[in-house]
Every structure is written in C-alpha cells, then in structure tokens.
Design an enzyme around this catalytic site. Structure first.
Site, PDB file in Angstrom:
ATOM      1  N   SER A   1      -9.936  -4.081  13.748  1.00 33.17           N
ATOM      2  CA  SER A   1     -10.008  -4.796  15.018  1.00 33.17           C
ATOM      3  C   SER A   1     -11.411  -4.634  15.583  1.00 33.17           C
ATOM      4  O   SER A   1     -12.093  -3.633  15.318  1.00 33.17           O
ATOM      5  CB  SER A   1      -8.990  -4.219  16.001  1.00 33.17           C
ATOM      6  OG  SER A   1      -9.238  -4.677  17.317  1.00 33.17           O
TER       7      SER A   1
ATOM      8  N   TYR B   1      -5.817   2.852  20.657  1.00 38.58           N
ATOM      9  CA  TYR B   1      -5.939   1.770  19.673  1.00 38.58           C
ATOM     10  C   TYR B   1      -7.337   1.738  19.068  1.00 38.58           C
ATOM     11  O   TYR B   1      -7.496   1.637  17.848  1.00 38.58           O
ATOM     12  CB  TYR B   1      -5.608   0.435  20.343  1.00 38.58           C
ATOM     13  CG  TYR B   1      -5.543  -0.727  19.376  1.00 38.58           C
ATOM     14  CD1 TYR B   1      -4.502  -0.834  18.459  1.00 38.58           C
ATOM     15  CD2 TYR B   1      -6.517  -1.722  19.383  1.00 38.58           C
ATOM     16  CE1 TYR B   1      -4.439  -1.898  17.570  1.00 38.58           C
ATOM     17  CE2 TYR B   1      -6.452  -2.793  18.507  1.00 38.58           C
ATOM     18  CZ  TYR B   1      -5.412  -2.870  17.597  1.00 38.58           C
ATOM     19  OH  TYR B   1      -5.357  -3.927  16.718  1.00 38.58           O
TER      20      TYR B   1
END
Length: 249
Positions: free
Chosen positions: A146, A159
């Site tokens: 990501s 995250y």
C-alpha cells in the site's frame, strides 16, 4: 479466456472471497490455473467457484481458513505437496485495516491482530509454501502492499507499519531466492473500490475509484512464467515497476 501461460498452473490466493483477491482468483481461474482460494467467508468462496466454472476454468479448491490459524497454513502446505507436489503462484492479498487512531490510543488487541494477519501470516505462508514454489519451474509470489507503507500518515499507524513490514519481508525473500526460478514482487494497488477503503474513508464516493478488477491483469503479469523482475514494486497508480532505494548509502 484460457491462457497457455497459466494452464495447469497451481495458484494460491489469500483473501479470495472479495475485493482484489476475488478478482485476481477469478482471472487466474479463467486463464486456466487451478486456483486454491483461501478466505474466511464461505459464501464468497462459493460465488468465486461458480464464476470460475462459468468462465470455463477448472474447478477451484476452496479453503475456508483464518490466516491466524498458522497450523492451518502448515497443513495447507502439506496438502498441496501431497496433491500437486509443487506450487506455481502465491498471491498474498489478505489484509485488514485495523483502526485509524493515534498510536498511543491503539489498543493492544488491535495492534496484534493487524500484525498477525498482515505480516506474520504472510511470513508463515512463505515459510510453509517456499519449498513448493522451489519445485515449480517458474515460482511466482506477489504480495499486496500500500502507499501507506511510505506515506506514514497520521492515525494510520498499525496499517502503515504492517505494510512497510510486508515490503521488507518480500524484498528479503526476493534476495534469498535470486539463484532460484522464484520471482517475488509487491503491488501497490492505490485507492480502490473495496470494503477496506470504504471503512477507512466512509465519506468518499466509491464510484470515483477504480474497480478492484482493474488491477487483476497487472498481478497476472507478475504471476506469469514470463515475468523476469524480482524484489520490485508495481505501483498501480503510476503503472510503473518501481525500484527500492537504499535506506542509506
């Protein structure tokens, strides 16, 4: 449509019941690969099975599995060895967002769960399935990262940290397999119309985002025997294969 590059290839896809994993698994199956689809949601796996069969692909193997069941991952490796004797493609797609919160407010259970699914489960997959990938004539491993791994925005701590760890994990694996037929790479899909994105950005209009099916072809390219790059990141927003810069010189 069947593709000779994927016919009779064995492909494991995690998080295959929805989102990016679902469409990658569907594309692999339609191309002729035997898909071993992992997810916790049985209904989504059954829908995937219907779609792959309708596209003329071979019936997939459905594996309802929580990736924090690490012994289950080991059993999967043993079962794949007994049935196929090898693995050609590993797609490490499954991941969770956790909570968006200041680091000091993240509860321990949430932190541990994000690391368990996003990082440790992918290491366990490599640990269990690497011997099978080495038995392939062209083992391919693709893991989802990501932009959060590099941006490190406020409140995205668990995250972001987990995705940075995944990048380090896969780059290390690529370095350790340089002298083998294995190619290991990463994909940054960018913002996509997924349930995770909706959870993170509830006020965003999902229709303004790319559909998760749009990235499937790029992931298939990295999964194909013809792929020659390893230890790289495919940045979907820019459509570029990116080199990793050294942290220090």
């Amino acid at each position: 449509m069947s593709d000779p590059a994927f016919e009779n290839r064995i492909a494991v896809v995690t998080g295959a019941s929805r989102g990016i994993g679902y469409f990658v698994a569907r594309a692999l199956g339609a191309a002729g690969a035997h898909v071993v689809a992992l997810a916790r949601t049985v209904g989504g796996l059954e829908e995937l099975d219907d779609e792959i069969r309708a596209a003329g692909g071979p019936a997939p193997t459905l594996v309802p599995l929580d990736l924090t069941d690490y012994d289950g991952i080991d059993r999967l490796g043993a079962a794949l060895y007994e049935r196929f004797g090898r693995l050609d493609v590993l797609i490490g797609n499954a991941g969770i967002l956790g909570t968006l919160s200041p680091l000091g407010h993240v509860d321990i259970k949430t932190w541990d769960q994000v690391m368990a699914i996003n990082v440790t489960a992918n290491w366990r997959l490599i640990r269990s399935l690497d011997p099978l990938l080495r038995r392939s004539d062209a083992g391919r491993a693709v893991f989802l990262s990501s932009g959060a791994a590099q941006k490190c925005k406020a409140y995205w701590g668990p995250y972001s940290v987990s995705k940075a760890a995944v990048e380090a994990l896969v780059r290390t694996y690529a370095a350790e397999t340089l002298q083998t037929p294995i190619k290991a790479n990463l994909v940054n899909p960018g913002p996509m119309r997924t349930a995770m994105r909706a959870k993170a950005m509830p006020g965003e209009d999902p229709e303004t985002l790319p559909h998760p099916s749009e990235i499937a072809s790029a992931i298939l390219d990295l999964s194909a025997p013809a792929c020659t790059v390893t230890g790289k990141l495919y940045d979907h927003p820019s459509r570029e294969i990116r080199e990793f810069l050294p942290i220090c010189s």
